[in-house]
Design an enzyme around this catalytic site. Sequence first.
Site, PDB file in Angstrom:
ATOM      1  N   CYS A 163      44.404  32.255  47.334  1.00  0.00           N
ATOM      2  CA  CYS A 163      44.841  31.593  48.557  1.00  0.00           C
ATOM      3  C   CYS A 163      45.073  30.103  48.315  1.00  0.00           C
ATOM      4  CB  CYS A 163      43.777  31.727  49.643  1.00  0.00           C
ATOM      5  SG  CYS A 163      43.278  33.416  49.934  1.00  0.00           S
ATOM      6  N   ARG A 197      50.618  30.418  43.337  1.00  0.00           N
ATOM      7  CA  ARG A 197      49.251  30.936  43.223  1.00  0.00           C
ATOM      8  C   ARG A 197      49.181  32.427  43.561  1.00  0.00           C
ATOM      9  NH1 ARG A 197      45.245  26.446  44.158  1.00  0.00           N
ATOM     10  NH2 ARG A 197      43.829  27.977  45.039  1.00  0.00           N
ATOM     11  N   TRP A 227      45.875  35.360  49.981  1.00  0.00           N
ATOM     12  CA  TRP A 227      45.862  36.470  49.024  1.00  0.00           C
ATOM     13  C   TRP A 227      44.655  37.319  49.411  1.00  0.00           C
ATOM     14  CZ3 TRP A 227      43.254  38.850  44.973  1.00  0.00           C
ATOM     15  CH2 TRP A 227      44.052  39.694  44.196  1.00  0.00           C
ATOM     16  N   ASN A 231      39.515  29.329  51.929  1.00  0.00           N
ATOM     17  CA  ASN A 231      39.596  30.004  50.622  1.00  0.00           C
ATOM     18  C   ASN A 231      38.178  30.370  50.220  1.00  0.00           C
ATOM     19  OD1 ASN A 231      42.256  29.394  50.593  1.00  0.00           O
ATOM     20  ND2 ASN A 231      42.183  28.030  48.813  1.00  0.00           N
ATOM     21  N   GLY A 232      38.005  31.521  49.576  1.00  0.00           N
ATOM     22  CA  GLY A 232      36.669  31.912  49.121  1.00  0.00           C
ATOM     23  C   GLY A 232      36.207  33.175  49.825  1.00  0.00           C
ATOM     24  N   GLU A 271      42.320  47.609  23.225  1.00  0.00           N
ATOM     25  CA  GLU A 271      42.846  46.581  24.134  1.00  0.00           C
ATOM     26  C   GLU A 271      43.389  45.378  23.343  1.00  0.00           C
ATOM     27  OE1 GLU A 271      43.825  46.212  26.990  1.00  0.00           O
ATOM     28  OE2 GLU A 271      43.681  44.094  27.516  1.00  0.00           O
ATOM     29  N   LYS A 282      47.228  44.004  23.523  1.00  0.00           N
ATOM     30  CA  LYS A 282      47.599  42.618  23.875  1.00  0.00           C
ATOM     31  C   LYS A 282      48.599  42.081  22.860  1.00  0.00           C
ATOM     32  CE  LYS A 282      46.787  42.259  27.103  1.00  0.00           C
ATOM     33  NZ  LYS A 282      46.039  43.163  27.928  1.00  0.00           N
ATOM     34  N   GLU A 298      52.101  43.812  23.216  1.00  0.00           N
ATOM     35  CA  GLU A 298      52.957  43.523  24.365  1.00  0.00           C
ATOM     36  C   GLU A 298      53.481  42.101  24.397  1.00  0.00           C
ATOM     37  OE1 GLU A 298      49.377  43.552  27.747  1.00  0.00           O
ATOM     38  OE2 GLU A 298      51.330  44.325  28.265  1.00  0.00           O
ATOM     39  N   HIS A 305      39.509  58.801   7.527  1.00  0.00           N
ATOM     40  CA  HIS A 305      40.232  60.027   7.875  1.00  0.00           C
ATOM     41  C   HIS A 305      41.737  59.787   7.964  1.00  0.00           C
ATOM     42  CE1 HIS A 305      36.414  61.965   8.520  1.00  0.00           C
ATOM     43  NE2 HIS A 305      36.044  60.907   9.230  1.00  0.00           N
ATOM     44  N   LYS A 341      55.016  43.769  35.570  1.00  0.00           N
ATOM     45  CA  LYS A 341      53.603  43.585  35.911  1.00  0.00           C
ATOM     46  C   LYS A 341      53.051  44.822  36.608  1.00  0.00           C
ATOM     47  CE  LYS A 341      49.750  41.377  36.270  1.00  0.00           C
ATOM     48  NZ  LYS A 341      48.945  41.422  35.024  1.00  0.00           N
TER      49      LYS A 341
HETATM   50  C1  AGP Z   1      48.198  45.199  30.452  1.00  0.00           C
HETATM   51  O1  AGP Z   1      48.288  44.047  29.704  1.00  0.00           O
HETATM   52  C2  AGP Z   1      49.443  45.842  30.784  1.00  0.00           C
HETATM   53  N1  AGP Z   1      50.439  44.985  31.244  1.00  0.00           N
HETATM   54  C3  AGP Z   1      49.373  47.243  31.376  1.00  0.00           C
HETATM   55  O2  AGP Z   1      48.828  48.051  30.400  1.00  0.00           O
HETATM   56  C4  AGP Z   1      48.590  47.442  32.707  1.00  0.00           C
HETATM   57  O3  AGP Z   1      47.230  47.266  32.486  1.00  0.00           O
HETATM   58  C5  AGP Z   1      48.884  48.858  33.234  1.00  0.00           C
HETATM   59  O4  AGP Z   1      50.241  48.957  33.514  1.00  0.00           O
HETATM   60  C6  AGP Z   1      48.072  49.231  34.430  1.00  0.00           C
HETATM   61  O5  AGP Z   1      48.321  48.390  35.510  1.00  0.00           O
HETATM   62  P1  AGP Z   1      47.378  48.396  36.764  1.00  0.00           P
HETATM   63  O6  AGP Z   1      46.052  47.913  36.333  1.00  0.00           O
HETATM   64  O7  AGP Z   1      48.058  47.462  37.741  1.00  0.00           O
HETATM   65  O8  AGP Z   1      47.319  49.794  37.279  1.00  0.00           O
END
Ligand code: AGP
Length: 606
Positions: free
Chosen positions: A2, A27, A70, A96-97, A479, A483, A486, A502, A601
């Site tokens: 927010c 934001r 938000w 906010n908060g 993970e 990162k 991507e 293996h 996103k």
């Molecule tokens: C993470 O860096 C990605 N952009 C992607 O894997 C993301 O986590 C995935 O699409 C799931 O999104 P969500 O958490 O909004 O469901």
Amino acid sequence: MCGIIAYTGKRQAKELLLDGLRALEYRGYDSAGLYIPESGMVKAVGPVASLVAAVPHEFLGTSGIAHTRWATHGAPKEANAHPHTDDLKKVVIVHNGIIENYKELKEMLAHKGHTFVSETDSEIVANLIAEKRKTAKSLVDAVTESLKELRGTYGLAIMAADEPGTIIAARMGSPLVLGIGESENFIASDPTPIMRHTKNVIYLNDGEIAIVTGTSYDIFTLAGASVARVPEAIDWTVEAAEKGGYEHYMEKEMMEIPEVIENTMLGRVILEEGRAKLGGLIDVAEKLKSAKRIIIVGCGTAYYAGLVGEYLIESLARVPVEVELASEFRYRNPVIEEGTIVLAVSQSGETIDTLEAMREGKRRGALTLGIVNVVGSTIARESDAGVYNHAGPEIGVASTKAFVSQLVVLALFALHLGREREMSEEDGHAFVKALTELPNHVRTIQSTRGLIEKIAPTYATTRDFLYIGRKQNYPTALEGALKLKEISYVHAEGYSAGEMKHGPLAMIDKDFPTVAIAPQDSVYEKMVSNIEEIKARSGRVFAILTEGDVYGAERADDAFFIPKTHEYLSPILAVIPLQFFAYYISLAKGLPIDKPRNLAKSVTVE
Ligand code: AGP
């Protein structure tokens, strides 16, 4: 998160406030609103442009408060947007908060006859001040008395309908800055909306209140002591300010992680009892107690968070857990028996596969839960119950702070289930202690990130990477590799270190480096053996180790140290250097870090 902008001075406030809201758009928000005492209040869901269209042309007055919301409590809709007022429309606030004790306060105020129109925690603040004002000597006294009864975090700008020109600002945990101009003053959640008018600012500290008019500002503490503060000059550019001075949203979001962990835990940990209290699960408490099996569904990073959750829940609560890619689960004809919970993990709450997997679980009779960051999103609405992350908006496509907050929620969830079952009070205390230490541990890691900044470019031309870990840090390896893939477009594979012999060991040579996550935990020695095996085949190793681990560091080519923590919480710390590593490699390659090619996103189509 927010945003707040408030103005008092000689100019007409409407355009200044609307401009301020536009400056706060970066934001992230879902609705906006403004209040000018002489003209009234207008709110709108959606972009600031919708609010602009809704504000009458003649909306006069030289002071006012405005907000971009938000959602944290209650879906994004007009009634929940700020400003909020008491039921007699005398006191108006933007906030906010999170007010932790808002339910108790709401009950108390309802008994005194107050009525409420929103689902927010913020609306009670306006009513509380209005209630105190009945007997207090002044508005500021009513505010001070009210603040003493609030638990949680706030950045507040407060006005009274009958005192135009005066704005009261108060801060506890949520930043507020005063902008000191010539016969005009501003209040904002960050300098972005005010720096086009003045560069002279005063940052309020926690526990401070300011009475601001067009020509004066007085700052004092909650205890009533006067605070002398000289404005300081800021030299940010507007663009830098939007990213909080960082070059990319991803960096900003990584740097927010300590605060995110605090927000995710706020009001959810009972220190004295070594327990977690998750308000969003109260209605399903009985079903949780008798749960026989939990299936966690998610995609990408959220799925990896689920994998860490499996270790946490099985170890702390002894409930069997399965973790499935949501895109597989929804087409798998899954077996759902009495006592099965389907837990959807999703930052956006809109990922179509996760949503459909959860719906599939519901159709088959499972109790559905959500761990979601975006309030009011579809998964949040359709799940039977759930827990919000409170991580704030994540704008960078690569999830960083949301992943960490998902792990924190899963840890709280595991603690909650565990303490309801067999987990001892002593173990609960130890776990809670470790949780509360995390924000500072992350700050320590952030303070040494320069080391990663230095070594990352030396890997920038590498074509392939292996990431390895064991147990709870096997998902961390997955993970970390995701990162890197991507945002730097480099091939990276996450593997369980035990699988090396293996197959993957065949790929190791001097050009195929390995990132090994090897904190000092119950599988440390096995990880060191894996590192030795890679070294014996001329592989380069970048190891994530526990502070002071000279032995491990001697076996690796590059090492980064993280503080010691509870074994099952170590992914929360170990992932931070991996996020920075991907960030700095992408930076060295000059790639669009916040918006990598081909990715979105929120993935709302299959
Ligand atoms: C993470 O860096 C990605 N952009 C992607 O894997 C993301 O986590 C995935 O699409 C799931 O999104 P969500 O958490 O909004 O469901």
